[in-house]
Design a protein around this motif. Structure first.
Motif, mmCIF file in Angstrom:
data_model
loop_
_atom_site.group_PDB
_atom_site.id
_atom_site.type_symbol
_atom_site.label_atom_id
_atom_site.label_comp_id
_atom_site.label_asym_id
_atom_site.label_seq_id
_atom_site.Cartn_x
_atom_site.Cartn_y
_atom_site.Cartn_z
ATOM 1 N N GLY A 9 24.870 11.795 38.715
ATOM 2 C CA GLY A 9 25.989 11.349 37.901
ATOM 3 C C GLY A 9 27.301 11.969 38.322
ATOM 4 N N ARG A 10 27.259 13.226 38.732
ATOM 5 C CA ARG A 10 28.481 13.914 39.177
ATOM 6 C C ARG A 10 29.002 13.290 40.477
ATOM 7 N N PHE A 11 28.069 12.961 41.399
ATOM 8 C CA PHE A 11 28.493 12.293 42.627
ATOM 9 C C PHE A 11 29.147 10.947 42.302
ATOM 10 N N GLN A 12 28.552 10.212 41.362
ATOM 11 C CA GLN A 12 29.113 8.907 40.988
ATOM 12 C C GLN A 12 30.495 9.039 40.381
ATOM 13 N N GLU A 13 30.727 10.104 39.612
ATOM 14 C CA GLU A 13 32.045 10.320 39.021
ATOM 15 C C GLU A 13 33.106 10.534 40.087
ATOM 16 N N PHE A 31 20.515 18.433 52.577
ATOM 17 C CA PHE A 31 20.302 18.680 51.152
ATOM 18 C C PHE A 31 18.840 19.015 50.898
ATOM 19 N N THR A 32 18.612 19.814 49.858
ATOM 20 C CA THR A 32 17.285 20.001 49.290
ATOM 21 C C THR A 32 17.239 19.273 47.954
ATOM 22 N N ARG A 33 16.229 18.450 47.765
ATOM 23 C CA ARG A 33 16.073 17.692 46.518
ATOM 24 C C ARG A 33 15.202 18.491 45.556
ATOM 25 N N ARG A 34 15.756 18.810 44.385
ATOM 26 C CA ARG A 34 15.049 19.607 43.391
ATOM 27 C C ARG A 34 14.913 18.834 42.082
ATOM 28 N N ILE A 35 13.716 18.752 41.561
ATOM 29 C CA ILE A 35 13.468 18.074 40.288
ATOM 30 C C ILE A 35 13.843 19.011 39.149
ATOM 31 N N TYR A 36 14.719 18.550 38.274
ATOM 32 C CA TYR A 36 15.078 19.373 37.120
ATOM 33 C C TYR A 36 14.652 18.742 35.804
ATOM 34 N N PRO A 46 12.434 11.071 32.029
ATOM 35 C CA PRO A 46 12.185 10.511 33.352
ATOM 36 C C PRO A 46 12.508 11.534 34.440
ATOM 37 N N ILE A 47 12.008 11.296 35.645
ATOM 38 C CA ILE A 47 12.251 12.231 36.737
ATOM 39 C C ILE A 47 13.719 12.171 37.158
ATOM 40 N N ARG A 48 14.337 13.323 37.168
ATOM 41 C CA ARG A 48 15.721 13.438 37.645
ATOM 42 C C ARG A 48 15.794 14.603 38.630
ATOM 43 N N ALA A 49 16.596 14.402 39.651
ATOM 44 C CA ALA A 49 16.693 15.417 40.695
ATOM 45 C C ALA A 49 18.138 15.808 40.926
ATOM 46 N N GLU A 50 18.320 17.001 41.451
ATOM 47 C CA GLU A 50 19.632 17.428 41.923
ATOM 48 C C GLU A 50 19.547 17.681 43.419
ATOM 49 N N TYR A 51 20.695 17.602 44.052
ATOM 50 C CA TYR A 51 20.761 17.709 45.498
ATOM 51 C C TYR A 51 21.615 18.924 45.848
#
Length: 308
Positions: free
Chosen positions: A46-50, A72-77, A81-86
Motif C-alpha cells: 500500500g505504501r508503494f502504491q501511495e 528485496f526480501t519478501r517477509r510475511i507479516y 489474508p496473507i500480506r507481505a512486506e518487501y
C-alpha cells in the motif's frame, strides 16, 4: 574512456554477463521508481502504491521481479489474508549511489518543472550538495576522459545486451521524483548499449550496426531518441560522414554509468572474471561519490531529502 581489448583478457565464455544482468534488473519501466520508494522507507504494498502512479498488477510484478533478482526480501507479516512486506537486501541497498547520481543528473540536465525534484542535504556538513564522482583508490575526482576500460574475461558487446525488454512510455510530464530522461537510456535494452558504445568511442552508424549487431530499424530509433533527449548530437566528419557524439549532457551521464556498472559487477559477477576492467591512472577504478561541499564520502544514512 577509451575502449581496448589488447591488454584485457579475451572474452571467451557465453551467456549474459554482469553488465547485461545489472542493466536488466534496473532497466524495467518501474524498477528505479520502486527502489526509490524503498530507499525512502516504503516496505508494504500500500505504501508503494501511495508513492507511485502504477497499477497494482504492474507493481506486484515489479516487486516479484526485484525479489527474484535479490534486491528485496519478501517477509510475511499477516497470515489471513496473507500480506507481505518487501525489505531491501544488501544488494538492494547498494543501489543508492546509482539513484543519487541519477537524481543529480536529472536535476541538472533533464527538462523538469522548477522545483519538481526536492533538494538533498548532507547531514555531515549540513549543506545542500551535488555528488562528485571520485576514485576511491586515490581520492581524486574523475570523469570519462581519465578512465580507460578493457573487456574482461566475460566481456564483449554480445554478452552485455540486457535480455529484458520494456515498453518505452511517450515523453510526457511526470510526477516529482521520477526519472523520465534516465529511462530513455535505462528503459530500453538497446539504448543502454548504444550510449555505452558511444562512451567507448563508436561514432558512425555502420560501426554501431556491425559491432553491436542491432537490427537497423531499432538502431535508427534508439539513436533518434538519444538525439531527441539531447544526450547525443550529430555532426559531419572531415570525410563527409555522419557521426554521433556525446553532448555535455550525455558526457555528464558518466557517473550514472560508472556507479551502475560497479554495482552490477559486485552483485552479478561470474567465476570467469569481470565483464569490464576499469583503470584510473595506474590503478583500478572503484567509483565513489563525495560531497562537493565538504569533500567527505557520501553515505546513504547521511543524505537527507529536503521537502518544501
Amino acid at each position: 574512456m577509451q575502449p581496448s581489448t589488447e591488454q584485457g583478457a579475451t572474452p571467451t565464455a557465453t551467456g549474459p554477463n554482469a553488465i547485461a544482468r545489472g542493466l536488466g534488473a534496473l532497466g524495467d519501466e518501474w524498477s528505479l521508481q520502486v527502489l526509490r520508494a524503498a530507499h525512502a522507507g516504503a516496505t508494504r504494498f500500500g505504501r508503494f502504491q501511495e508513492q507511485l502512479p502504477v497499477s497494482a498488477a504492474s507493481l506486484a510484478a515489479r516487486l516479484a521481479f526485484l525479489s527474484d533478482e535479490g534486491l528485496f526480501t519478501r517477509r510475511i507479516y499477516q497470515q489471513n489474508p496473507i500480506r507481505a512486506e518487501y525489505v531491501l537486501t544488501p544488494q538492494g541497498r547498494g543501489t543508492w549511489p546509482i539513484l543519487v547520481a541519477i537524481w543529480a543528473w536529472e536535476d541538472r540536465w533533464a527538462d523538469h518543472p522548477r522545483g519538481a525534484l526536492p533538494t538533498r542535504r548532507h547531514r555531515t556538513c549540513g549543506h545542500e550538495f551535488q555528488p562528485v564522482l571520485v576514485c576511491a583508490e586515490c581520492g581524486e575526482p574523475t570523469d570519462r576522459h581519465q578512465v580507460r576500460t578493457t573487456w574482461g574475461p566475460t566481456g564483449g558487446w554480445a554478452r552485455s545486451v540486457p535480455e529484458t525488454t520494456t515498453r518505452r512510455r511517450p515523453r510526457s510530464p511526470r510526477r516529482p521524483g521520477e526519472f523520465p530522461e534516465t529511462m530513455a537510456v535505462f528503459g530500453n535494452r538497446w539504448a543502454a548499449v548504444v550510449i555505452g558504445a558511444v562512451f567507448q568511442g563508436l561514432r558512425r552508424y555502420s560501426e554501431f550496426e556491425t559491432t553491436l549487431k542491432i537490427p537497423s530499424n531499432i538502431l535508427s530509433e534508439r539513436l533518434r531518441v538519444l538525439v531527441d533527449y539531447g544526450l547525443l548530437r550529430t555532426e559531419v566528419s572531415a570525410e563527409g560522414r555522419r557521426e554521433y557524439r556525446l553532448t555535455d549532457k550525455g558526457t555528464a551521464f558518466f557517473p550514472v554509468m560508472a556507479t551502475t556498472l560497479n554495482w552490477a559487477e559486485r552483485w552479478y559477477s561470474l567465476p570467469e572474471g569481470p565483464a569490464m576492467i576499469w583503470q584510473h591512472h595506474d590503478h583500478a577504478l572503484v567509483p565513489r561519490l563525495d560531497c562537493d561541499q565538504c569533500g567527505e564520502p557520501l553515505a546513504a544514512a547521511e543524505i537527507e531529502i529536503v521537502r518544501d
